[in-house]
Structure formats: structure tokens, C-alpha cells
Design a protein around this motif. Sequence first.
Motif, mmCIF file in Angstrom:
data_model
loop_
_atom_site.group_PDB
_atom_site.id
_atom_site.type_symbol
_atom_site.label_atom_id
_atom_site.label_comp_id
_atom_site.label_asym_id
_atom_site.label_seq_id
_atom_site.Cartn_x
_atom_site.Cartn_y
_atom_site.Cartn_z
ATOM 1 N N LEU A 187 0.792 -1.220 0.000
ATOM 2 C CA LEU A 187 0.000 0.000 0.000
ATOM 3 C C LEU A 187 0.833 1.283 0.000
ATOM 4 O O LEU A 187 0.556 2.200 -0.791
ATOM 5 N N PRO A 188 1.870 1.415 0.850
ATOM 6 C CA PRO A 188 2.671 2.649 0.812
ATOM 7 C C PRO A 188 3.317 2.894 -0.557
ATOM 8 O O PRO A 188 3.391 4.033 -1.013
ATOM 9 N N SER A 236 -9.343 -4.517 -17.439
ATOM 10 C CA SER A 236 -8.360 -5.519 -17.031
ATOM 11 C C SER A 236 -7.199 -4.876 -16.281
ATOM 12 O O SER A 236 -6.641 -5.479 -15.361
ATOM 13 N N ASP A 237 -6.836 -3.634 -16.656
ATOM 14 C CA ASP A 237 -5.804 -2.933 -15.898
ATOM 15 C C ASP A 237 -6.255 -2.706 -14.460
ATOM 16 O O ASP A 237 -5.471 -2.756 -13.521
ATOM 17 N N THR A 238 -7.560 -2.435 -14.305
ATOM 18 C CA THR A 238 -8.087 -2.159 -12.979
ATOM 19 C C THR A 238 -8.061 -3.387 -12.090
ATOM 20 O O THR A 238 -7.880 -3.279 -10.877
ATOM 21 N N TRP A 239 -8.224 -4.576 -12.675
ATOM 22 C CA TRP A 239 -8.359 -5.772 -11.851
ATOM 23 C C TRP A 239 -7.342 -6.871 -12.157
ATOM 24 O O TRP A 239 -7.485 -7.976 -11.653
ATOM 25 N N LEU A 249 -6.328 -0.235 -6.667
ATOM 26 C CA LEU A 249 -5.801 0.911 -5.916
ATOM 27 C C LEU A 249 -4.815 1.711 -6.755
ATOM 28 O O LEU A 249 -4.759 2.943 -6.662
ATOM 29 N N ARG A 250 -4.033 1.024 -7.610
ATOM 30 C CA ARG A 250 -3.121 1.758 -8.507
ATOM 31 C C ARG A 250 -3.914 2.626 -9.473
ATOM 32 O O ARG A 250 -3.463 3.692 -9.875
ATOM 33 N N MET A 251 -5.089 2.144 -9.875
ATOM 34 C CA MET A 251 -5.938 2.940 -10.748
ATOM 35 C C MET A 251 -6.497 4.164 -10.026
ATOM 36 O O MET A 251 -6.479 5.281 -10.540
ATOM 37 N N ARG A 282 -5.963 9.274 -9.614
ATOM 38 C CA ARG A 282 -7.209 9.982 -9.912
ATOM 39 C C ARG A 282 -7.693 10.758 -8.701
ATOM 40 O O ARG A 282 -8.169 11.896 -8.821
ATOM 41 N N LEU A 283 -7.582 10.164 -7.517
ATOM 42 C CA LEU A 283 -7.985 10.871 -6.298
ATOM 43 C C LEU A 283 -7.097 12.089 -6.050
ATOM 44 O O LEU A 283 -7.578 13.148 -5.630
ATOM 45 N N VAL A 284 -5.802 11.949 -6.320
ATOM 46 C CA VAL A 284 -4.888 13.085 -6.144
ATOM 47 C C VAL A 284 -5.308 14.239 -7.051
ATOM 48 O O VAL A 284 -5.372 15.405 -6.625
#
Length: 650
Positions: A9-10, A139-142, A150-152, A156-158
Motif C-alpha cells: 500500500l505505501p 483488465s488494468d483495474t483488476w 488501488l493503482r488505478m 485519480r484521487l490526487v
Amino acid sequence: MPKSLLEELPVIVREGRQQAERILEGLESRRRVRLQTREWVLPSKDVAAADWIAQAQRAARMGEGSGDGWTNRLVYGDNLLAIAALLAGDEDTPSLRGEVDLIYIDPPFDSKADYRTKVQLPGVEIEQRPTVIEQFAYSDTWSEGTASYLRMIVPRLVLMRELLTKTGAIYVHLDYHVSHYVKAVMDELFGKNNLNGCLVWQLGTGAKGRQEWSNQHNDILCYSRSGNLIFNHEADELREPFAETSLAMHFNKINADGRRYRERIVNGKSYIYYADEGRLVGSVWTDCPSMSANSPILNESVGYDTQKPEKLLSRIIAASSNEDSIIADFFGGSGTTAAVAEKLGRRWITSDIGKPACMIMRKRLIDQGAKPFLYQAIGDYHVETAKTHFGRNYRVGDLSAIVLSLFGALPLAPEDNPLRNLGSIAFGGRKTLVLVDSPGKLTGDATLKKAIAQRDNLLGGWDRVVVLGWNFEPSIGQSIAALNDDRLEVLVIPPDLLDRMRKKGGIEKLRGQVRFASLQYVTLKSATRQPAADGNERIEVTLDNYVLLSPEAINLDEDNRRKLHKVMNAEPLALIEYWAVDPDYDGQVFRSVWQDYRGNTANDDDALRVVDRAGFSVPRKAGERRICVRVVDVFGFEAEVVKTVAEPTP
């Protein structure tokens, strides 16, 4: 031993921040991402009733854009690029950095979801797999489960945080698969002190006969930009009736107006609470029915699997925005956020990477008579993808060389090929010139004429020329027909080409597997203008034919492809999902002032077909009119035709 998700995660957060920072650094560059307007939509759907009401609305809103220069927008494409474009701004629209009051997102969180699309046509149902761009995005998302999800979401959240005003808030709708991980991420990105609510939306009640707990809720995390968020606690949408037991116990006084109330004394000051005002809802929402099969709100359904109820979005939007606030949803889906924002008098932006979602949203907004809005796309999607593949210093010539190679063409000598986009194929004593157009532009009439000139004048003696394009002007079919050159061929470069290279591991593994598809076009029987007694003029347009030239580009199995060909041969106009008319096309922005679409039963009872004739009134205009008709088929392909019509004689 592989690392656990908690250990990863970090790193995921750090790399996501770095990706977002690179995008932010590039916002001022000449090659920044831009949005391209495909249609200015003035909702005015075809109806069977008299035209005078629609005519009055159309005349009043023909020049509408909003006094402050704002126009709501629906964006098709990768939301990472859409957000980057909104942050960058352009000559027509300033940057929205720090301008958005509320973001609601409902990102997909079911790794086993099946995104097949069922297309109902007259007498047959076709099951379409997702477009390849959608497949790769999914497929990139999962691909690695929750880690890749989370990488996806992190970059986007930033970037979404950069859009928010100082009093802005973001609501992230999740389920039990990922909500706890995303909360940890958002604590890091927004600050755990800026968590303003962890809402529980109850979906239903428990099921009988199960030997495990039935999941009956979703989580909605609310974070603010600074901790000082808009919160309208007096809004009606945030109130619910008191329970009967509470009314009987506490609201036992009645005033002169007959209203039941209770009185509390705090620090010597009296506070009056009226029973009919209801109580402020808490963090557990049990009164917003989901869109399940037995839901009392099924009349809202637009046929989208993950559609959310309007009451849910009404509460969120009413709570955390004011009238005229800007609301954004970057996983638009069925369009509930935009639809509710429109009804509550908010400005809005919504986007989705799925063409079916964008078609549903456009129809839904037209159906409810929304204010004029823009339908936009990522202007240089392929350029951005190429940068990801080749690095930020890539050259268009690098990409053209790959396309030529996969098409089977050899590059011309450098002195004849300074842009590295020309190649040749020699077979059976015939020589073919191949031109690869730039991914950053729309291939249109000018490119075709240039290709013909090169075929006829470039040394070597060429029998024919093939133009390979990424994106096309909707009028490309009309341009090809007007040129009437049987030694010219125009083909579509597969939109997923770079993604497939990345997945396959290089160009060599793609040889022999890449199809370059042909185009589609629409023709008209007639387009006429007639003077009307009220000082306006009547425009009538009748469709003739719709030709889908690239069925091989649609992701269908053989059985569904046979079904498609049967409809194509028997009733080609039945393939049209949506069509619109611009009575004064300027060649730049298509301004639709009349629309019809499948499912619009205000004109007839046939939900599977569009009408084939448009008839409507507009203010009279001297001189010629360039009437443009744009068609979108059930698979999302677009085509247009333009007809110049002389001014009618009185």
C-alpha cells in the motif's frame, strides 16, 4: 514470498502521487491534454405533439451558453485524461483547478463483473463484448485484484483533490471489497481529520436460507478539501419523518397554527422543534431504495446495471453544494449525478470510458429537458497513450512506423518521407502508397486530397493510395463519396493498438493479428426548408440509408455477427441509436437542436426504432443553410452528412 497488500500500500500511494505529479507538471506544456467538443446539445426530442412548444423553447435557447460562459458537459474517455484536461483548461474554458464544489464517484468494485452489452434490435438480441479500450481499462483495474484497483484510483484521487474548492467535498461510493483500503488511502491523501462522514447505504434486507451474513449495504466515504465543507443541514433532502413513538413521547404540544412541537431549554434559551420538519438523517441511510427488481422506483430505470437511485444523489448534492455549484462525477455510468444536479439547479460535469454509458447519459439528459450541454471527447487520447508506451519524448514518426509495419508496408526513403508516415506495398505488379495520419488530428477531406496528390505526383508511379487514420471527421463518408476515386481506400487503425502492444509485449507478437477496419456512412432522401406563417421556417429531413462498413471492428462472436448481418441487410436504419440535426452547421461544432433516439416513445410506441423523418421550426434565416445530420449507431459509431439548402421563396 510476495508482499501482502498492506505492505504494498505505501508503494502504491507513493507511485500514484508521482504519476499525478507528472500530469500536473505537464499542464502548462504545449502538448497538454485537451477536450474536443463533439456536439452542443439543445435537448429538443422529437414528439408526436404539436411543435409550437418545442419551437418556442428552441428559439429562446438557440444562443444559450450561460451568462458566465459555463456550459455543462458530458465527456467520453479515460477519466484520468478528462481530469487532466479540466485542470489544464484551454482557450475556451479556463482551468477548473480549485473550482469544483462537489465530486461524487461510484468506481467499479466488483472484480467478477461481466461488462457484456446486450443490444436489442427488431426481432433479435445481440450480445456485444466491451470495446477493446474498455476491456483494457477494466483488465488494468483488476489484473492484480485489489492492488491494481488501488493503482488505478490513487492518481485519480490526487487529481480530483486539485479540482476541489477550499470548501469542497468528495464522496466515494464503495462496497466491502475495497472500502477499508480506500479509506486508508484517502486518510493519507486528504488527511484523516478531513473525514466528514462514513455513510452506510442500506440496499435491502437479509435473505433466508443463507449460512453467512448477507451483504446488504454499501459504504460512501466523505472527505473535504480543508475540513470546512459546505453542509446544508436544513435542506429538505436531509430530513426524514420522526418515528410515531418519538412523536407521541416528545411532540406533545400544539401551537396556534395546529403544528406539533417540542421545546428544549439550553443555557436559558428556548429552542423549538416542529414535528413536521422531521429530523436530520444520520450516517445510516435506510430510506433510499436501491434499483433492485422489486424496487418502488423502477420508473427511474434506464437499463444500466449499476444505476443508483436519484434520492441517494439528491441527498448528497443537497447536503454538500449550493445552487449553481459545480458538481463532477468521473464514473458517470447511468448519469444519475448529472440528472439530479440538473434538477437541483447545479452546474455539472460527468464522464465515462464506456460508449454505452455515454449514450445512455445523453439520452437521459435530453429526455428530462436539460439545459444545453456539451458532449466532448479526449482530443488526443492516442497521443497520451503513445506517451505512456514510448515515454514523454516520443515522436509521431515512431508510431507511424509501427502502424506501417503492422499493415505490411515498407517505409519510403527519408528524402521522400520526412514525417516517416509514408510506406509502400508492392504485390502482383501493382504499387500501393500508404499514408498514416497523425493520432492528434481528425482525418478528413484535406488529408484525403493530400493523399491523392501524393499518389499522383510522388515519384515511383503508384496505382492506389491507402489512408490509415486514428480519428475521423464524422463527414468522412461524405468526403469519400464526393471524391469518387476508386484508387483511394480509407481504413481505421485499431483504437486499442498501443494497449495490445503493451499487453502482448511488442510489435512482433502482433503481426498478422491486427485488423484495419473500414468506415460507416449515412445518406439522406431529402432536406428541405419551407417558410412558415409565423415568420419562422420549417425544416424537414428524411433519412435514406445507414451503411455499417466495419462490422468486423465490433467485438462479436460468429453467432452474434450473423444476427447483425441479418438486420443490416433487412433494415439498416434499425441500427441507429440516436440522430440529431444542426440546421446551421459551421463545420466546427455540431449544434443539435432536434434529436430522436431509441426508447423515445413520445413520438410513437416503438422503443426499438428511431423515426426516419425530422420536422421542426427554427427562426427564419436569409441565404443558404448547411443542414447537418449526425447519426450514432447502437455500437457507438458516428457518421454525418451535410446538405446545403437554398433559402425558400416566399
